[in-house]
Design an enzyme around this catalytic site. Structure first.
Site, PDB file in Angstrom:
ATOM      1  CB  SER A 119      64.193  69.979  48.728  1.00 49.07           C
ATOM      2  OG  SER A 119      64.663  68.817  48.131  1.00 49.07           O
ATOM      3  CG  HIS A 140      59.220  67.616  47.582  1.00 52.68           C
ATOM      4  ND1 HIS A 140      59.228  67.969  48.914  1.00 52.68           N
ATOM      5  CD2 HIS A 140      60.471  67.170  47.318  1.00 52.68           C
ATOM      6  CE1 HIS A 140      60.413  67.736  49.424  1.00 52.68           C
ATOM      7  NE2 HIS A 140      61.195  67.248  48.486  1.00 52.68           N
ATOM      8  CD  GLU A 152      56.152  68.487  51.239  1.00 55.03           C
ATOM      9  OE1 GLU A 152      56.028  68.709  52.445  1.00 55.03           O
ATOM     10  OE2 GLU A 152      57.105  68.965  50.564  1.00 55.03           O
ATOM     11  CG  ASN A 190      62.676  69.071  52.886  1.00 53.87           C
ATOM     12  OD1 ASN A 190      62.961  68.056  53.517  1.00 53.87           O
ATOM     13  ND2 ASN A 190      62.740  69.128  51.569  1.00 53.87           N
TER      14      ASN A 190
HETATM   15  N1  3HC Z   1      65.183  51.896  46.840  1.00 51.89           N
HETATM   16  C1  3HC Z   1      64.187  50.976  46.790  1.00 51.89           C
HETATM   17  N2  3HC Z   1      63.780  50.275  47.883  1.00 51.89           N
HETATM   18  C2  3HC Z   1      64.429  50.485  49.027  1.00 51.89           C
HETATM   19  C3  3HC Z   1      65.486  51.405  49.149  1.00 51.89           C
HETATM   20  C4  3HC Z   1      65.865  52.135  47.985  1.00 51.89           C
HETATM   21  N3  3HC Z   1      66.837  53.036  48.006  1.00 51.89           N
HETATM   22  N4  3HC Z   1      65.949  51.389  50.424  1.00 51.89           N
HETATM   23  C5  3HC Z   1      65.184  50.491  51.092  1.00 51.89           C
HETATM   24  N5  3HC Z   1      64.281  49.940  50.259  1.00 51.89           N
HETATM   25  C6  3HC Z   1      63.254  48.935  50.584  1.00 51.89           C
HETATM   26  C7  3HC Z   1      63.891  47.609  50.922  1.00 51.89           C
HETATM   27  O1  3HC Z   1      64.092  46.833  49.762  1.00 51.89           O
HETATM   28  C8  3HC Z   1      62.849  46.979  51.850  1.00 51.89           C
HETATM   29  O2  3HC Z   1      61.798  46.438  51.074  1.00 51.89           O
HETATM   30  P1  3HC Z   1      60.958  45.136  51.570  1.00 51.89           P
HETATM   31  O3  3HC Z   1      60.338  45.497  52.878  1.00 51.89           O
HETATM   32  O4  3HC Z   1      59.969  44.930  50.487  1.00 51.89           O
HETATM   33  O5  3HC Z   1      61.955  44.026  51.686  1.00 51.89           O
HETATM   34  C9  3HC Z   1      62.274  48.197  52.610  1.00 51.89           C
HETATM   35  O6  3HC Z   1      62.575  49.354  51.778  1.00 51.89           O
HETATM   36  C10 3HC Z   1      62.906  48.366  53.969  1.00 51.89           C
HETATM   37  O7  3HC Z   1      64.314  48.466  53.766  1.00 51.89           O
HETATM   38  P2  3HC Z   1      65.417  47.799  54.716  1.00 51.89           P
HETATM   39  O8  3HC Z   1      64.824  46.604  55.407  1.00 51.89           O
HETATM   40  O9  3HC Z   1      66.668  47.616  53.940  1.00 51.89           O
HETATM   41  O10 3HC Z   1      65.806  48.914  55.742  1.00 51.89           O
HETATM   42  P3  3HC Z   1      64.959  49.724  56.748  1.00 51.89           P
HETATM   43  O11 3HC Z   1      63.833  48.975  57.329  1.00 51.89           O
HETATM   44  O12 3HC Z   1      65.991  50.278  57.639  1.00 51.89           O
HETATM   45  O13 3HC Z   1      64.319  50.908  55.878  1.00 51.89           O
HETATM   46  C11 3HC Z   1      64.385  53.090  54.990  1.00 51.89           C
HETATM   47  C12 3HC Z   1      65.080  51.731  55.070  1.00 51.89           C
HETATM   48  C13 3HC Z   1      63.002  52.909  54.376  1.00 51.89           C
HETATM   49  C14 3HC Z   1      65.235  53.974  54.101  1.00 51.89           C
HETATM   50  C15 3HC Z   1      64.232  53.646  56.465  1.00 51.89           C
HETATM   51  O14 3HC Z   1      65.482  53.693  57.073  1.00 51.89           O
HETATM   52  C16 3HC Z   1      63.623  55.040  56.496  1.00 51.89           C
HETATM   53  O15 3HC Z   1      62.406  55.197  56.409  1.00 51.89           O
HETATM   54  N6  3HC Z   1      64.483  56.080  56.664  1.00 51.89           N
HETATM   55  C17 3HC Z   1      64.040  57.484  56.696  1.00 51.89           C
HETATM   56  C18 3HC Z   1      63.798  57.979  55.296  1.00 51.89           C
HETATM   57  C19 3HC Z   1      63.336  59.395  55.272  1.00 51.89           C
HETATM   58  O16 3HC Z   1      63.080  60.036  56.271  1.00 51.89           O
HETATM   59  N7  3HC Z   1      63.218  59.951  54.056  1.00 51.89           N
HETATM   60  C20 3HC Z   1      62.848  61.313  53.840  1.00 51.89           C
HETATM   61  C21 3HC Z   1      64.083  62.112  53.616  1.00 51.89           C
HETATM   62  S1  3HC Z   1      63.740  63.812  53.335  1.00 51.89           S
HETATM   63  C22 3HC Z   1      63.494  63.904  51.676  1.00 51.89           C
HETATM   64  O17 3HC Z   1      63.633  62.968  50.945  1.00 51.89           O
HETATM   65  C23 3HC Z   1      63.086  65.231  51.169  1.00 51.89           C
HETATM   66  C24 3HC Z   1      64.149  65.843  50.284  1.00 51.89           C
HETATM   67  O18 3HC Z   1      63.559  66.967  49.668  1.00 51.89           O
HETATM   68  C25 3HC Z   1      65.377  66.272  51.023  1.00 51.89           C
END
Ligand code: 3HC
Length: 287
Positions: A119, A140, A152, A190
C-alpha cells in the site's frame, strides 16, 4: 510475457481477494501463507464467495467448480516461486517484505516477475534487494478486490517496459482498470485517502463528535459509501498506521503524523473488523 500461473504470498484479505479474482479470470493460482490456518480460512472464504455468486445466478455450479480447480494451496515457497508472476500480499512491514523478496529472488526462475501489493512501501527499494530489479513492480489492488475496479501499477526507477506492459495487461485481463503511477510514498489513492482517515481519527480524539457522527457526516455530506472510520476498520488499523508511518517518515511532513489515538487502538489489539473491534464493534458479525 504471457502469464498463466500466479503465485500469491499472503492469505489475508488482500491475498484472498487477489487469488479469487485471478481464478475467476482463468489464471492458475498457488496460494501460500506462513499460517496454515489462515490459508485454510482463505480457501474456504473464496469457496463461499463463489457459492454466493452461484446463488445469485451470476455463475453456474460448473463454472464455480472449474474456477476452484485452478486454486491450490502451495506446500512451500519454492513450489510457489515456479509461477510466471508472484504477487506478495503479506503484512505492511518493510523488513518482512525485503526478506521475502530476497527469498523469492533465490527460488524463482529468472523470467518470473516479482510483484508487490504494498500500500505504501518503495518498489524501487524492494527491487534493489533482488538480482532482477527490472522484473519487480507494484500491482496494488483495492479492498474488496473482487469488487473494486482500480489497480495502481507502480513502476520503480528500474522496472523494465516489458514488465510494466505485462502488469498493465494482467490487471486488464482481471477486469480491472490499471492506472500507471510513479513510485512515491503511498502512491496515489492512499496518499490522498489516508490523511482523510487520519483527520477523522483526530476529530474523534478531540471529541468533536462520536465515531457514528463522523461516519454519518461523511456518508451523507460527501456521498462516500463508507464513513472514514468504518473504512479504516475495514482495511485494518494496523495497515492504516503502517501506511501513515511510511508517509510521515518518507515525506517528512507533520501533516502525515499518525493520530495518537490510532496508535493506541493498534496497541490495544483493536485492529478493526478482522479483530472484532476497531472504531466499531464487530463481535456479533460473521467474519
Ligand atoms: N468480496 C466480494 N464481493 C463483495 C465483498 C467482498 N468482500 N463485499 C461486497 N461485495 C459485493 C456484494 O456481493 C455486492 O455484489 P452484487 O452487487 O453483485 O450483489 C456488491 O459488492 C455490493 O455489496 P453490498 O450490497 O453488500 O454492500 P455495499 O453496496 O455497501 O458495498 C462496498 C460494499 C463495495 C464494500 C462499499 O461499501 C464500498 O465501496 N466501500 C468503500 C471501499 C473502499 O473504499 N475501498 C478502498 C479501501 S483502500 C484500499 O483498499 C487500499 C489499501 O492499500 C489500504
Amino acid at each position: 510475457m504471457k502469464i498463466k500461473k500466479i503465485g500469491v504470498v499472503g492469505a489475508g484479505q488482500m491475498g484472498t481477494g487477489i487469488a479469487q479474482t485471478a481464478i475467476q479470470f482463468g489464471y492458475q493460482v498457488l496460494l501460500r501463507d506462513n499460517s496454515e490456518e489462515l490459508t485454510k480460512k482463505s480457501l474456504s472464504k473464496i469457496e463461499k464467495n463463489l457459492s454466493r455468486l452461484v446463488e445469485k445466478g451470476k455463475m453456474t455450479e460448473e463454472q464455480k467448480k472449474g474456477q476452484l480447480a485452478l486454486l491450490q494451496p502451495s506446500p512451500d515457497l519454492r513450489s510457489l516461486a515456479q509461477s510466471d508472476l508472484v504477487i506478495e500480499a503479506i503484512s505492511e512491514n518493510p523488513k518482512i517484505k525485503i526478506e521475502l523478496f530476497r527469498e523469492l529472488d533465490k527460488l524463482a526462475p529468472k523470467e518470473t516477475i516479482l510483484a508487490s501489493n504494498t500500500s505504501s512501501i518503495s518498489i524501487t527499494m524492494l527491487g534493489s534487494v533482488t538480482s532482477r530489479p527490472e522484473q519487480v513492480i507494484g500491482i496494488h489492488f483495492f479492498n474488496p478486490v473482487p469488487v473494486m475496479k482500480l489497480v495502481e501499477v507502480v513502476r520503480s526507477l528500474r522496472t523494465s517496459d516489458a514488465t510494466f506492459q505485462t502488469a498493465m495487461g494482467l490487471a486488464e485481463s482481471m477486469g480491472k482498470t490499471p492506472v500507471s503511477v510513479k513510485d512515491s510514498p503511498a502512491f496515489v489513492v492512499n496518499r490522498i485517502l489516508l490523511p482523510m482517515i487520519n483527520e477523522a481519527i483526530y476529530v474523534l480524539q478531540e471529541g468533536i463528535t462520536d465515531a457514528k457522527g463522523i461516519d454519518s457526516a461523511m456518508k451523507m455530506g460527501c456521498n462516500h459509501p463508507m464513513g472514514p472510520l468504518e473504512l479504516a476498520d475495514f482495511v485494518g488499523l494496523d495497515t492504516i498506521l503502517a501506511v501513515l508511518e511510511v508517509l510521515y517518515q518518507d515525506m517528512g511532513n507533520a501533516k502525515y503524523h499518525p493520530a495518537p489515538l490510532l496508535r493506541k487502538y493498534v496497541e490495544a489489539g483493536w485492529l478493526g473488523r478482522k479483530s472484532g473491534r476497531g472504531f466499531f464493534d464487530y463481535s456479533e458479525q460473521k467474519q
